[in-house]
Write an enzyme that holds these catalytic residues in place. Sequence first.
Site, PDB file in Angstrom:
ATOM      1  CG  LEU A  68      -2.043  -1.046   1.426  1.00  0.00           C
ATOM      2  CD1 LEU A  68      -2.901  -0.800   2.672  1.00  0.00           C
ATOM      3  CD2 LEU A  68      -2.951  -0.941   0.074  1.00  0.00           C
ATOM      4  CG  ASP A  69       0.701   3.791  -3.363  1.00  0.00           C
ATOM      5  OD1 ASP A  69       1.666   3.235  -3.481  1.00  0.00           O
ATOM      6  OD2 ASP A  69       0.096   4.578  -4.197  1.00  0.00           O
ATOM      7  CG  PHE A  70       4.090   7.829   2.585  1.00  0.00           C
ATOM      8  CD1 PHE A  70       4.584   7.336   3.875  1.00  0.00           C
ATOM      9  CD2 PHE A  70       3.584   8.961   2.610  1.00  0.00           C
ATOM     10  CE1 PHE A  70       4.898   8.430   4.901  1.00  0.00           C
ATOM     11  CE2 PHE A  70       3.776   9.953   3.665  1.00  0.00           C
ATOM     12  CZ  PHE A  70       4.468   9.381   4.711  1.00  0.00           C
ATOM     13  CB  THR A  72      -2.959   4.150   0.178  1.00  0.00           C
ATOM     14  OG1 THR A  72      -2.688   4.801  -1.027  1.00  0.00           O
ATOM     15  CG2 THR A  72      -4.444   3.570   0.390  1.00  0.00           C
TER      16      THR A  72
END
Length: 308
Positions: A68-70, A72
């Site tokens: 998961l992105d930073f 998100t």
Amino acid sequence: MTTEPASLESLRVLYQSNDFIVVDKHWDIRIDSKMWYEKHTVQAQLRHHFPQLADPSTYYGFRFCHQLDFSTSGALCVALNKAAAGRAYRCFKDRTVTKAYLALVRGWVEKERQTLDFSIGKNSSEGKTHMMCIEGTEGCENPKLCQTELTVLEYGLYDGDSVTKVLLQPLTGRTHQLRVHCSAIGHPIVGDITYSSGADDAPYRMMLHAHLLHIPLEPQPLLVSAEDPFLPTTDPKWLPQRSLRTLTATIEALLEKRLEEDRRLKEEASERARKKEERRKGREQRTEEESEEQRRQCQEWLSEWAGD
């Protein structure tokens, strides 16, 4: 999920078994990091809360099944042993995992249901190498086909500006796929500084949340949902005005559709296996018949030879 920044203590567990733990990842926190100054990561939170579960044979101590992105938030699955990680990896590799994200996007999305299929590649332009881009963009390298299903849930306002609450289902897994696809249709995600050229920096976070995760493990599938953080009770700046469909009904329909698809694929696989078995038996039968014919001819030759 709150509007407060992440800390070592702010780890919410959604599911736990002997093989897996699923956490509700906080926004603006990395999953892991090799940098000494990165004190707050999901890996550090897990070590803090569950030191006994850390595996010393791995670099970070925990096996993250996906990314998961930073920026998100939402459901993040962690395997607690090598065998479990392998089982999960096969599901992700075979694209049998179902994921659904909630997002607030800028503007009102007119088309209520749509499939976004822009090919996405790495942006090689100066100053943008940390970004992805759609095919046709200057500096776009190695674009690959990507698909995202978008469903409109609600229309409303965020801090006085028109926004749409949507459910996003990625059918492929390219880096920044959801963010790039939303930006490509002119509806960037609220608070996405990267894909708004730094303009959308007023919101306290990027409004993208991994709501649903379904991994079809055997014998027991893993199904987890992370609570919807985009509610007026959590963030008063979000003001819903018109609801098109409920989140619950939309998720139920999505899972039912996936179940039907899985059933169809299993039936097709079973039919292929049946036909393959029929062909094998047919070859064996022909081989037996050919062998019998060869034996008969051999006997005839032997009889003729003996007569001579």
